[in-house]
Motif scaffolding. Structure first.
Motif, PDB file in Angstrom:
ATOM      1  N   GLU A  46       0.810  -1.218   0.000  1.00  0.00           N
ATOM      2  CA  GLU A  46       0.000   0.000   0.000  1.00  0.00           C
ATOM      3  C   GLU A  46       0.843   1.268   0.000  1.00  0.00           C
ATOM      4  N   GLY A  47       2.133   1.130  -0.270  1.00  0.00           N
ATOM      5  CA  GLY A  47       3.020   2.280  -0.377  1.00  0.00           C
ATOM      6  C   GLY A  47       3.913   2.487   0.826  1.00  0.00           C
ATOM      7  N   ASP A  48       3.650   1.776   1.906  1.00  0.00           N
ATOM      8  CA  ASP A  48       4.451   1.956   3.116  1.00  0.00           C
ATOM      9  C   ASP A  48       5.894   1.501   2.928  1.00  0.00           C
ATOM     10  N   LEU A  49       6.080   0.371   2.271  1.00  0.00           N
ATOM     11  CA  LEU A  49       7.418  -0.203   2.130  1.00  0.00           C
ATOM     12  C   LEU A  49       8.328   0.683   1.285  1.00  0.00           C
ATOM     13  N   ILE A  50       7.849   1.140   0.146  1.00  0.00           N
ATOM     14  CA  ILE A  50       8.703   1.973  -0.711  1.00  0.00           C
ATOM     15  C   ILE A  50       9.034   3.296  -0.014  1.00  0.00           C
ATOM     16  N   ARG A  51       8.066   3.889   0.679  1.00  0.00           N
ATOM     17  CA  ARG A  51       8.344   5.147   1.383  1.00  0.00           C
ATOM     18  C   ARG A  51       9.361   4.925   2.502  1.00  0.00           C
ATOM     19  N   ARG A  52       9.212   3.831   3.229  1.00  0.00           N
ATOM     20  CA  ARG A  52      10.169   3.530   4.300  1.00  0.00           C
ATOM     21  C   ARG A  52      11.566   3.297   3.730  1.00  0.00           C
ATOM     22  N   PHE A  53      11.644   2.550   2.626  1.00  0.00           N
ATOM     23  CA  PHE A  53      12.929   2.299   1.994  1.00  0.00           C
ATOM     24  C   PHE A  53      13.588   3.600   1.538  1.00  0.00           C
ATOM     25  N   LEU A  54      12.848   4.434   0.805  1.00  0.00           N
ATOM     26  CA  LEU A  54      13.422   5.676   0.288  1.00  0.00           C
ATOM     27  C   LEU A  54      13.827   6.630   1.405  1.00  0.00           C
ATOM     28  N   HIS A  55      13.170   6.555   2.530  1.00  0.00           N
ATOM     29  CA  HIS A  55      13.537   7.374   3.686  1.00  0.00           C
ATOM     30  C   HIS A  55      14.833   6.876   4.330  1.00  0.00           C
ATOM     31  N   GLU A  56      14.966   5.559   4.468  1.00  0.00           N
ATOM     32  CA  GLU A  56      16.097   4.971   5.197  1.00  0.00           C
ATOM     33  C   GLU A  56      17.337   4.724   4.342  1.00  0.00           C
ATOM     34  N   ALA A  57      17.177   4.374   3.095  1.00  0.00           N
ATOM     35  CA  ALA A  57      18.300   3.949   2.253  1.00  0.00           C
ATOM     36  C   ALA A  57      19.437   4.965   2.152  1.00  0.00           C
ATOM     37  N   PRO A  58      19.160   6.271   1.978  1.00  0.00           N
ATOM     38  CA  PRO A  58      20.278   7.211   1.843  1.00  0.00           C
ATOM     39  C   PRO A  58      21.234   7.214   3.040  1.00  0.00           C
ATOM     40  N   LYS A  59      20.765   6.856   4.205  1.00  0.00           N
ATOM     41  CA  LYS A  59      21.614   6.801   5.401  1.00  0.00           C
ATOM     42  C   LYS A  59      22.672   5.706   5.293  1.00  0.00           C
ATOM     43  N   TYR A  60      22.445   4.741   4.399  1.00  0.00           N
ATOM     44  CA  TYR A  60      23.352   3.606   4.257  1.00  0.00           C
ATOM     45  C   TYR A  60      24.215   3.677   3.002  1.00  0.00           C
ATOM     46  N   LEU A  61      24.126   4.782   2.288  1.00  0.00           N
ATOM     47  CA  LEU A  61      24.949   4.950   1.092  1.00  0.00           C
ATOM     48  C   LEU A  61      26.264   5.647   1.413  1.00  0.00           C
TER      49      LEU A  61
END
Length: 125
Positions: A46-61
């Motif tokens: 329902e969109g929660d996973l992609i939003r959570r990923f895009l929020h968190e992923a830059p912290k790990y780059l």
């Protein structure tokens, strides 16, 4: 883990470090998961996973790190990374696109906005 056992995605929980590349294959279709149906869990969100990923992923780059994601236009815009990237400070570039009988498929490269390799390119076949 049993082959049919459901494990709620933890994304980056317990992960340490930073990475040059993160590849994420998210559910493309917008919809509620059918409880007990593992196929629906792979295809629907329902969109929660992609939003959570895009929020968190830059912290790990790492500073020059990139994210690679795929998407199919048949799924609509709700879970399209291009529809959400800017909200999370990410530029997005179409690395590849190809047409199939079911429509266009995209491979996106995302990077923190301001990265010289980051853009908001469009693909018009």
């Amino acid at each position: 883990i049993h082959p049919n056992q459901h494990v709620e995605p933890a994304l980056f929980d317990g992960l340490n470090g930073s990475f040059d590349l993160i590849v994420f294959n998210h559910p493309f279709f917008s919809g509620k998961v059918i409880e007990g149906n593992t196929i629906s869990r792979a295809l629907l969100d329902e969109g929660d996973l992609i939003r959570r990923f895009l929020h968190e992923a830059p912290k790990y780059l790492k500073p020059e790190g990139k994210i690679i994601m795929a998407f199919s236009e048949i799924a609509g815009k709700d879970n399209d990374p291009k529809a959400h990237a800017k909200k999370y400070g990410l530029g997005i570039e179409v690395m590849a696109a190809y047409r199939t009988l079911s429509g266009l498929k995209y491979i996106y490269r995302l990077a923190p906005a301001g990265d010289e390799n980051s853009s908001d390119s469009e693909y018009n076949p």
